[in-house]
Design an enzyme around this catalytic site. Structure first.
Site, PDB file in Angstrom:
ATOM      1  N   SER A   1      13.807   2.776   9.237  1.00 16.78           N
ATOM      2  CA  SER A   1      14.841   3.764   8.941  1.00 16.78           C
ATOM      3  C   SER A   1      14.809   4.804  10.047  1.00 16.78           C
ATOM      4  CB  SER A   1      14.537   4.423   7.588  1.00 16.78           C
ATOM      5  OG  SER A   1      15.099   5.725   7.545  1.00 16.78           O
ATOM      6  N   SER A   2      15.940   4.961  10.734  1.00 18.06           N
ATOM      7  CA  SER A   2      15.927   5.956  11.814  1.00 18.06           C
ATOM      8  C   SER A   2      15.761   7.366  11.255  1.00 18.06           C
ATOM      9  CB  SER A   2      17.180   5.836  12.691  1.00 18.06           C
ATOM     10  OG  SER A   2      18.311   5.758  11.881  1.00 18.06           O
TER      11      SER A   2
ATOM     12  N   LYS B   1       1.125  -8.128  -5.975  1.00 17.22           N
ATOM     13  CA  LYS B   1       0.102  -8.726  -6.844  1.00 17.22           C
ATOM     14  C   LYS B   1       0.261 -10.233  -6.996  1.00 17.22           C
ATOM     15  CE  LYS B   1      -2.312  -5.177  -9.037  1.00 17.22           C
ATOM     16  NZ  LYS B   1      -1.447  -4.006  -8.928  1.00 17.22           N
TER      17      LYS B   1
ATOM     18  N   SER C   1      -1.469  -4.199 -18.314  1.00 18.05           N
ATOM     19  CA  SER C   1      -0.175  -3.860 -18.901  1.00 18.05           C
ATOM     20  C   SER C   1       0.853  -3.756 -17.783  1.00 18.05           C
ATOM     21  CB  SER C   1      -0.273  -2.528 -19.646  1.00 18.05           C
ATOM     22  OG  SER C   1      -0.819  -1.565 -18.797  1.00 18.05           O
TER      23      SER C   1
ATOM     24  N   ASN D   1       1.690  -4.914 -13.311  1.00 20.42           N
ATOM     25  CA  ASN D   1       2.120  -5.968 -12.402  1.00 20.42           C
ATOM     26  C   ASN D   1       1.165  -7.159 -12.339  1.00 20.42           C
ATOM     27  OD1 ASN D   1       4.513  -4.711 -11.675  1.00 20.42           O
ATOM     28  ND2 ASN D   1       3.534  -3.480 -10.076  1.00 20.42           N
TER      29      ASN D   1
ATOM     30  N   TYR E   1       7.713 -15.298 -18.063  1.00 18.26           N
ATOM     31  CA  TYR E   1       7.083 -16.162 -17.065  1.00 18.26           C
ATOM     32  C   TYR E   1       6.195 -17.218 -17.717  1.00 18.26           C
ATOM     33  CZ  TYR E   1       8.576 -12.989 -13.327  1.00 18.26           C
ATOM     34  OH  TYR E   1       9.310 -12.246 -12.443  1.00 18.26           O
TER      35      TYR E   1
ATOM     36  N   ASP F   1      -0.722   1.470  15.402  1.00 22.97           N
ATOM     37  CA  ASP F   1      -1.801   2.455  15.520  1.00 22.97           C
ATOM     38  C   ASP F   1      -2.429   2.748  14.161  1.00 22.97           C
ATOM     39  OD1 ASP F   1      -1.355   3.090  18.360  1.00 22.97           O
ATOM     40  OD2 ASP F   1       0.592   3.776  17.613  1.00 22.97           O
TER      41      ASP F   1
ATOM     42  N   GLY G   1      -5.305   1.693  -5.772  1.00 19.85           N
ATOM     43  CA  GLY G   1      -5.655   1.799  -7.187  1.00 19.85           C
ATOM     44  C   GLY G   1      -7.116   1.387  -7.306  1.00 19.85           C
TER      45      GLY G   1
ATOM     46  N   GLY H   1      -8.258  -1.021  -5.366  1.00 20.88           N
ATOM     47  CA  GLY H   1      -8.651  -1.282  -3.989  1.00 20.88           C
ATOM     48  C   GLY H   1      -8.475  -2.714  -3.500  1.00 20.88           C
TER      49      GLY H   1
ATOM     50  N   LEU I   1      -5.588  -4.211  -2.707  1.00 20.09           N
ATOM     51  CA  LEU I   1      -4.627  -4.178  -1.602  1.00 20.09           C
ATOM     52  C   LEU I   1      -5.234  -3.534  -0.362  1.00 20.09           C
ATOM     53  CD1 LEU I   1      -1.750  -4.677  -0.549  1.00 20.09           C
ATOM     54  CD2 LEU I   1      -1.116  -2.431  -1.439  1.00 20.09           C
TER      55      LEU I   1
ATOM     56  N   GLU J   1      -3.982   7.628  -2.755  1.00 23.51           N
ATOM     57  CA  GLU J   1      -4.086   7.644  -4.216  1.00 23.51           C
ATOM     58  C   GLU J   1      -3.249   8.768  -4.802  1.00 23.51           C
ATOM     59  OE1 GLU J   1      -8.506   6.684  -5.644  1.00 23.51           O
ATOM     60  OE2 GLU J   1      -8.343   8.385  -4.314  1.00 23.51           O
TER      61      GLU J   1
ATOM     62  N   GLY K   1      -5.776  11.309  -9.607  1.00 25.19           N
ATOM     63  CA  GLY K   1      -6.798  10.273  -9.785  1.00 25.19           C
ATOM     64  C   GLY K   1      -7.404   9.871  -8.460  1.00 25.19           C
TER      65      GLY K   1
ATOM     66  N   ASP L   1     -10.381   9.169  -7.453  1.00 24.65           N
ATOM     67  CA  ASP L   1     -11.745   8.613  -7.526  1.00 24.65           C
ATOM     68  C   ASP L   1     -12.106   7.838  -6.260  1.00 24.65           C
ATOM     69  OD1 ASP L   1      -9.722   6.762  -8.857  1.00 24.65           O
ATOM     70  OD2 ASP L   1     -11.376   5.402  -8.393  1.00 24.65           O
TER      71      ASP L   1
ATOM     72  N   SER M   1       4.319  -1.140  -2.068  1.00 21.76           N
ATOM     73  CA  SER M   1       3.578  -2.141  -2.840  1.00 21.76           C
ATOM     74  C   SER M   1       4.349  -2.787  -3.984  1.00 21.76           C
ATOM     75  CB  SER M   1       2.288  -1.516  -3.381  1.00 21.76           C
ATOM     76  OG  SER M   1       2.585  -0.342  -4.110  1.00 21.76           O
TER      77      SER M   1
HETATM   78  C1  LIG Z   1      -1.730  -2.770  -8.555  1.00 23.78           C
HETATM   79  C2  LIG Z   1      -0.818  -1.961  -7.745  1.00 23.78           C
HETATM   80  C3  LIG Z   1      -1.301  -1.053  -6.774  1.00 23.78           C
HETATM   81  C4  LIG Z   1      -2.765  -0.808  -6.546  1.00 23.78           C
HETATM   82  O1  LIG Z   1      -3.404  -1.967  -6.065  1.00 23.78           O
HETATM   83  P1  LIG Z   1      -4.980  -2.105  -6.088  1.00 23.78           P
HETATM   84  O2  LIG Z   1      -5.246  -3.446  -5.508  1.00 23.78           O
HETATM   85  O3  LIG Z   1      -5.421  -1.997  -7.526  1.00 23.78           O
HETATM   86  O4  LIG Z   1      -5.528  -0.992  -5.294  1.00 23.78           O
HETATM   87  C5  LIG Z   1      -0.381  -0.364  -5.996  1.00 23.78           C
HETATM   88  N1  LIG Z   1       0.948  -0.522  -6.181  1.00 23.78           N
HETATM   89  C6  LIG Z   1       1.451  -1.367  -7.101  1.00 23.78           C
HETATM   90  C7  LIG Z   1       2.923  -1.482  -7.229  1.00 23.78           C
HETATM   91  C8  LIG Z   1       0.583  -2.128  -7.915  1.00 23.78           C
HETATM   92  O5  LIG Z   1       1.095  -2.971  -8.837  1.00 23.78           O
END
Ligand SMILES: *Cc1c(COP(=O)(O)O)cnc(C)c1O
Length: 320
Positions: free
Chosen positions: A29-30, A54, A79, A81, A116, A173, A180, A182, A184, A205, A209, A211, A305
């Site tokens: 996106s410019s 996921k 509950s 993705n 599904y 870079d 969440g 971790g 991803l 994060e 939260g 952590d 994500s």
């Molecule tokens: C699960 C999820 C995350 C976090 O992923 P982790 O592997 O738990 O860190 C981020 N964004 C979306 C849309 C997710 O469904």
């Protein structure tokens, strides 16, 4: 001693996913580039099958089961993705799936998961322990439990998004992902360290939260209560053993974003890029905007994500 997954596992995951997962588009996106004075490449996992990255980890983990394990089926608790990802991967691979969900989970998510082909088992989140229910179900059937992030095949699968991004756009870079539990971020770090050794890898994060940030900076896994945030994909209470060890070794830093900053990004993605992004999917861009002084002139990969949010909720957040 944990046997941590490596980049070779990401390469293997990419082979298993070929023809099953989408190679999601990389958009720019410019306006965004002008705003932050840098070049941003958005990897659009909101356009992945079932609406989030996921699918990659779940499909990779289920593909790697033995014939005997496939026959017994798999169980997962989620509950969000991860539930839909395991359900869809199971349907595509002919593996029976059972998903344990709180009985007050959003109706649309339960329906999508059933749609599904999964069997959904509900529990009362105030009186029952989901891990115990999951373990009992798995024991009865001899089924494997597929965790949402702390599993080598899940991590390797999630790493394929960053691999595709780097192969497509060339050297970056910085690469930045939501965080969440971790899966991803650690998968991204494996791919990025192998393909671009000098790249800076950042996780982001929700501020409520943090952590992961506390764990990263203190040197041991910090546990917190379920945080109050609109970023429901990152409402995890702690990192996993695998994810923490990879993050500690391969990630440069962890940042946070507030719910208001996430909503601003949702609005930006919808208006300027015609993308529906769920709050958690906005964490990367929110952090880039805040850090723009440090990022000036750089080439930055941002993983969007996911995009699963019901439209009513989307519009109420945007209008608030
Ligand atoms: C699960 C999820 C995350 C976090 O992923 P982790 O592997 O738990 O860190 C981020 N964004 C979306 C849309 C997710 O469904």
């Amino acid at each position: 001693m944990l046997n941590l997954p490596t980049y070779d596992d990401v390469v293997l995951a990419a082979k298993r996913l070929r023809g099953h997962a989408h190679r999601t588009p990389v958009l720019s996106s410019s306006t965004a580039n002008r705003d932050v004075n840098a070049q941003i490449f958005f990897k659009c996992e909101n356009l992945q099958r079932m609406g989030a990255f996921k699918f990659r980890g779940a499909f990779n983990a289920l593909s790697n089961l033995s014939d005997e394990q496939r026959r017994a089926g798999v169980v997962a608790f989620s509950s969000g993705n991860h539930a839909q990802a395991v359900a869809l991967a199971g349907r595509l691979l002919g593996i029976e799936t059972t998903i344990v969900m709180p009985e007050d989970a959003p109706h649309s998510k339960m329906e999508a998961t059933r749609g599904y082909g999964a069997t959904v088992i509900t529990y009362d989140r105030y009186t029952q322990d989901r891990e115990e229910i999951t373990r009992k179900l798995a024991d009865e059937k001899g089924a494997v439990v597929i965790p949402p992030y702390d599993h080598p095949d899940v991590i390797a699968g999630q790493g394929t998004a960053a691999k595709e991004l780097l192969e497509k756009v060339g050297p970056l870079d910085v690469i930045i992902t939501p965080l969440g539990g971790g899966g991803l971020l650690s998968g991204t770090a494996l791919a990025a360290r192998a393909l671009a050794p000098n790249i800076q890898v950042f996780g982001v994060e929700p501020e409520a939260g943090n952590d992961g940030q506390q764990s990263f900076r203190s040197g041991s896994i910090v546990h917190i209560d379920t945080p109050k945030t609109i970023a429901d994909g990152a409402q995890t209470q702690h990192l996993g053993q695998y994810t923490y060890n990879i993050i500690k070794r391969d990630v440069n830093d962890i940042f946070t974003a507030t719910d208001d900053e996430l909503v601003d990004c949702m609005r930006f993605f919808a208006e300027r890029m015609k993308l529906i992004v769920e709050p958690t999917g906005c964490l990367g861009l929110a952090a880039v905007r805040k850090m723009k002084d440090q990022l000036k002139g750089l080439r930055i990969g941002v993983i969007i994500s996911g995009g699963n949010i019901d439209i009513q909720r989307f519009s109420s957040l945007i209008h608030a």
